[in-house]
Structure formats: structure tokens, C-alpha cells
Design a protein around this motif. Structure first.
Motif, short mmCIF file in Angstrom:
data_model
loop_
_atom_site.label_atom_id
_atom_site.label_comp_id
_atom_site.label_asym_id
_atom_site.label_seq_id
_atom_site.Cartn_x
_atom_site.Cartn_y
_atom_site.Cartn_z
N UNK A 30 3.85 11.75 3.30
CA UNK A 30 2.50 11.92 2.78
C UNK A 30 1.61 10.75 3.19
N UNK A 31 2.14 9.54 3.07
CA UNK A 31 1.37 8.35 3.44
C UNK A 31 0.98 8.38 4.91
N UNK A 32 1.94 8.68 5.77
CA UNK A 32 1.66 8.65 7.21
C UNK A 32 0.75 9.81 7.62
N UNK A 77 1.24 9.94 -4.96
CA UNK A 77 1.53 11.28 -4.47
C UNK A 77 2.55 11.98 -5.36
N UNK A 78 3.59 11.28 -5.82
CA UNK A 78 4.58 11.89 -6.69
C UNK A 78 3.93 12.34 -7.99
N UNK A 124 2.66 20.30 7.35
CA UNK A 124 1.42 19.61 7.69
C UNK A 124 1.69 18.36 8.51
N UNK A 125 2.75 17.63 8.15
CA UNK A 125 3.10 16.43 8.90
C UNK A 125 3.54 16.78 10.32
N UNK A 126 4.33 17.83 10.44
CA UNK A 126 4.80 18.24 11.76
C UNK A 126 3.62 18.66 12.64
N UNK A 127 2.67 19.39 12.06
CA UNK A 127 1.50 19.81 12.82
C UNK A 127 0.68 18.61 13.28
N UNK A 128 0.73 17.52 12.51
CA UNK A 128 -0.02 16.31 12.86
C UNK A 128 0.79 15.35 13.72
N UNK A 129 2.03 15.73 14.05
CA UNK A 129 2.87 14.86 14.86
C UNK A 129 3.44 13.67 14.09
N UNK A 150 0.83 -1.20 0.00
CA UNK A 150 0.00 0.00 0.00
C UNK A 150 0.86 1.24 0.00
N UNK A 151 1.96 1.23 0.75
CA UNK A 151 2.82 2.39 0.80
C UNK A 151 3.47 2.64 -0.55
N UNK A 152 3.87 1.58 -1.26
CA UNK A 152 4.45 1.75 -2.58
C UNK A 152 3.45 2.44 -3.49
N UNK A 153 2.22 1.96 -3.50
CA UNK A 153 1.21 2.50 -4.38
C UNK A 153 0.92 3.97 -4.06
N UNK A 154 0.81 4.30 -2.80
CA UNK A 154 0.51 5.66 -2.40
C UNK A 154 1.66 6.59 -2.73
#
Length: 215
Positions: A150-152, A11-12, A95-100, A3-7
Motif C-alpha cells: 500500500x505504501x509503495x 492503512x490497516x 492495483x500494485x501489480x498494475x502500477x509495477x 513514515x512507512x510505519x505510520x502509513x
């Protein structure tokens, strides 16, 4: 892992088409800057160096002059696409940092190993990323870190990178960062999170890309 590969790939590939979510109000307040993202400047020199990295890698991969000219013709918007990617990386990180959300080096290595196996080896993966996404080999790990981030982030939001909720989170981050794009690279409306009309030729390229995505 699958799933991570696909995502990551999704995203790219979405960077160019979804870049209008990165809003800005271009002006000449920051001479020498291609963009200002929060308190970070992306200078024109930094942008040109990043583009040169890709061009050098493309030239090494395609030594034939005629074929290389074809590569140049296919990637005529490389400078603008590269800047959008550089800005998007910073927005995503905010955005990731804000979401932890954080990404470890081990996670990057595991993703790369899986993609290399899928592609048929390290060189094949580097070539694929260069041809499909305009990522120079030396920047591959950085790009994979972005994909994992992006995935996380999407997982933390209970969605995926193709959904509006994910891009809305990036729009909020870009708003907080008060992105200022050099007018030569476009103009963006921060409230609408969408492109505003401009007379520069690249608008037609982005419009055509978005049309193809929705066709």
C-alpha cells in the motif's frame, strides 16, 4: 522507515471503514464462495479457517472465560471484517501489480524488525496486531507485506494511503476484478464505489464506524 510505519498503521486501520470501495454485486452464482475476486474464489471454508485462527489466538492470549467473552463481544463483526480484509488484499495486489509495484521479503523483515523494536519485542507486536487489527500471529508477515504494498503504491501515485487518489486506484482495480460478494456479507455498487442499502444488520455497524471516522 518512520513514515512507512505510520502509513502501515493507517492503512490497516482504514480497512473496515474504507471497505465500501470494494464493490460487488452479490448473487448465488458461486455456491460455497464467500467472495469471488477475478478468477480467485474465497471459499466460506477459507474464511472460517481464517476467523478460527484469530479466535484461537485470542483465546490463547485471554485464558480467562469472562475476559474472553468480552473479547468476543468487542469483535462480533470479525467474520465480515476478515472477508473485507481478504478481498482488499487481492484488490491492493492487483492495483500494485498494475502500477509495477513489488515488495521483497527483505523489506517485510525490515519493517517487522522496526515495528518489533517500537512495540517492545516480537510477542508484543503480535499481541498488538491481534488486538487492534484482528491479525493472527501466523499472518503478521502477510499483513506487513500488504502494508508495504500500500505504501509503495501510494508513493508511485504521488500520494499517501489516506488520500482519495489512492482509494480511487483500488476502486479501479476492484472494477477490473469484477468482485462478487456472497449476499450474506453485503452488497456493493461498483460504479459508485460505495455501499448500497441492504437489510443485513452489519450495515449499521459499518455506517456507525464511518460516522465515528468523520466525527
Amino acid at each position: 522507515m518512520h513514515r512507512r510505519r505510520r502509513t502501515a498503521l493507517l492503512f490497516t486501520a482504514a480497512i473496515a471503514a474504507a471497505a465500501p470501495l470494494l464493490t460487488a454485486c452479490g448473487n448465488d452464482a458461486h455456491p460455497g464462495a464467500a467472495a469471488v475476486v477475478g478468477d480467485q474464489r474465497i471459499t466460506v471454508a477459507q474464511l472460517e479457517n481464517r476467523v478460527d485462527e484469530v479466535r484461537d489466538a485470542q483465546r490463547a492470549a485471554v485464558p480467562d472465560d469472562t475476559q474472553y467473552q468480552q473479547v468476543l463481544a468487542r469483535t462480533g463483526s470479525l467474520t465480515r471484517d476478515t472477508l473485507h480484509g481478504m478481498v482488499l488484499d487481492r484488490v491492493l495486489h492487483r492495483a500494485a501489480r498494475d502500477a509495477g509495484v513489488t515488495v521483497s521479503r527483505r523489506e517485510v523483515q525490515e519493517l517487522r524488525a522496526g515495528l518489533e523494536e517500537q512495540a517492545g519485542g516480537p510477542q508484543q507486536l503480535e499481541t498488538a496486531w491481534l488486538q487492534q487489527y484482528g491479525v493472527a500471529p501466523d499472518r503478521l508477515d502477510d499483513n506487513l507485506r500488504v502494508q508495504l504494498e500500500a505504501q509503495k503504491l501510494a508513493e508511485s501515485l504521488g500520494t499517501d494511503t489516506s488520500r482519495p487518489e489512492f482509494w480511487q486506484a483500488l476502486a479501479k482495480a476492484s472494477d477490473r476484478l469484477d468482485i462478487d460478494l456472497n449476499p450474506r456479507y453485503g452488497d456493493w455498487d461498483v460504479q459508485k464505489s460505495s455501499r448500497v442499502d441492504t437489510k443485513t444488520p452489519w450495515v449499521r455497524e459499518i455506517t456507525a464506524a464511518r460516522t465515528q471516522q468523520t466525527a
